[in-house]
Each structure stands twice: as C-alpha cells, then as structure tokens.
Design an enzyme around this catalytic site. Structure first.
Site, PDB file in Angstrom:
ATOM      1  N   ASP A  42       0.836  -1.197   0.000  1.00  0.00           N
ATOM      2  CA  ASP A  42       0.000   0.000   0.000  1.00  0.00           C
ATOM      3  C   ASP A  42       0.872   1.249   0.000  1.00  0.00           C
ATOM      4  OD1 ASP A  42      -2.312  -1.455   0.063  1.00  0.00           O
ATOM      5  OD2 ASP A  42      -2.714  -1.153   2.195  1.00  0.00           O
ATOM      6  N   LYS A  64      -4.639   2.237  -2.430  1.00  0.00           N
ATOM      7  CA  LYS A  64      -5.920   2.905  -2.685  1.00  0.00           C
ATOM      8  C   LYS A  64      -5.749   4.365  -2.290  1.00  0.00           C
ATOM      9  CE  LYS A  64      -8.848  -1.155  -1.730  1.00  0.00           C
ATOM     10  NZ  LYS A  64      -7.799  -2.125  -1.386  1.00  0.00           N
ATOM     11  N   MET A 179      -8.978   8.243   9.553  1.00  0.00           N
ATOM     12  CA  MET A 179      -9.552   8.493   8.229  1.00  0.00           C
ATOM     13  C   MET A 179     -10.724   9.467   8.294  1.00  0.00           C
ATOM     14  SD  MET A 179      -9.419   4.606   6.664  1.00  0.00           S
ATOM     15  CE  MET A 179     -10.536   3.968   7.910  1.00  0.00           C
TER      16      MET A 179
END
Length: 253
Positions: A42, A64, A179
């Site tokens: 990632d 992502k 997040m």
C-alpha cells in the site's frame, strides 16, 4: 512420481508496516520482507523498507489513494491467492496494523477460503503511534484510563456508518478518529449533538511518523475550522479528550 518437480507450497503473510517511519517496522515484518518472492504494498506502508527485499522479488503497488489510483479489493485478494498457489512467499505489506481498519481480516478470509496458508505479523497501529509521536498519550494516570478508536471514513449521517456516535460522545476517555479528515466538521458536530462538551480538547495530527508531521490543536468546537485554515491533508488522525492538554515537552518537534 519420478521426473516430477515438486512445487513448494506458497503462503501469504499479512505484514503491518507501522505508521510510516521505517524504524517502526517490527523485526518480524522486516524478516518477512527479506524472504518474500512477491510483495503487494500500500502507499501508506513504509515503502522505503522495500529496499530490503531480495534481488528479483516482484513488487506490486496496490494502494488505494484518495481521489487517485485504486486497486479493487477483489483484485488484491485474487493476486495474493494466485501467487501463493504458484508457490511464492507472498507478503501483503500494509500501513499500520492489518487488523485495525486495514482489511486484513478480509484478506485472511479470502486466502483461507481458497486453501492458501496465511498468517499475520501485527504492526504498530497509527491509532496509537500517531498521537504518541505528537506527544499525546492516549491514557494517562489521573486523566483517563480508556480510549476508543473509530473510523471517520464516512460521515456520521452516511448510511454506511456503523459507529454509534451517541455512545462515543458519552463514553468519556480519549477518542481517536482514523480516516476522518474529510468528515471532521460533521463528526465534531455530531459528538457535540450527542452530549460531548464543545470545549473538550482536540487535536489533529497529519503525516505522523514523517519529517512533515503537523499538529493542530483546539476544541471539538474549534478544531474543524483550525484544521481547514492550516490546510492539513490526509493521512491524519484526530484525538479528542483531556489528554490533548498534556503537551509533553519536546514531543512532536
């Protein structure tokens, strides 16, 4: 049978890379990287550690990125399974800890359902490391004995949110929001509506464990405006509670 070449069984290792500083990768995680034939990584993993992989190892970016390149989860699962079935030692290299809002559980289930051996090497979670590096302990004697970690990936009023924000507002202790930068204003307003005092101390830590770390402090009421004015961008962690006021000397500098 005579003449057949045995193919050694492959496996998948889910490795937590920690919050971004290569020094915070575990010894076990480093060993797994050095032994890997294939690494699917990632963008939030400490990519500098990929230099530790052996010559000839296959390195695949499956990150992502918000409003950027995306690799579908089912494609990641399929690659893990395919390479392992070919006999490769496969590392899934992720930021933080694979089992803390990292889809590690989903990848484990996919591999197990396909009959692929899978194991996990936990990482230092950014939920704990980010605040610590900013000088904010999540618990402190005489201040709080508990902390709660929630996802702010979707807003409080989004149908996809499963967080009980009223319960979070009433729990006390320290609240860590991962997040949640995009939805910070909505989250703070929802906590106040749920009964959290608007003067509750709060801070957002951006780019923790890097040379670019920034910290913005305020209250649940004022933090969203202060963060917006400062231009903070993801990745960022928000900490809410009395521990924000400790401001440990020398930390976060």
């Amino acid at each position: 049978m005579v003449g057949e070449v045995a193919v050694r069984p492959g496996e998948v290792v889910l490795v937590g890379g920690g919050p971004g500083d290569p020094d915070l990768l575990t010894v076990g995680g480093l060993k797994a990287l050095r032994e890997a034939d294939v690494v699917l990584y990632d963008h939030l993993a400490p990519v500098a550690c990929l230099s530790e992989t052996r010559p000839g190892a296959t390195l695949i970016d499956v990150g992502k990125r918000p409003r950027g390149a995306q690799t579908a989860q089912h494609d990641i699962d399929a690659q893990l399974i395919r390479y392992a079935r070919e006999g490769a030692r496969v590392v899934r290299f992720k930021g933080g800890d694979p089992f803390v809002l990292g889809r590690g559980g989903e990848e484990w289930q996919a591999c197990a359902a396909a009959g692929v051996p899978v194991r996990v090497i936990p990482g230092v979670s950014s939920a704990v490391a980010g605040p610590a590096l900013a000088g904010i302990p999540l618990t402190h004697r005489g201040v709080t004995q508990s902390f709660t970690v929630v996802s702010g990936h979707v807003g409080p009023d989004h149908p996809g949110s499963t967080v009980d924000w009223d319960a979070v507002a009433a729990l006390g202790g320290t609240v860590v929001v991962l997040m949640g930068l995009t939805n910070l204003a909505a989250i703070c307003a929802r906590l106040v509506r749920g009964g959290m005092p608007p003067e509750t101390l709060a801070a957002t830590v951006a780019d923790a464990a890097t040379d670019h770390m920034r910290i913005v402090r305020g209250t649940v009421e004022t933090l969203p405006g202060a963060v917006s004015a400062a231009g903070l961008q993801s990745p960022a962690i928000t900490v809410i509670g009395a521990v924000v006021g400790l401001e440990l000397a020398g930390a976060g500098s």
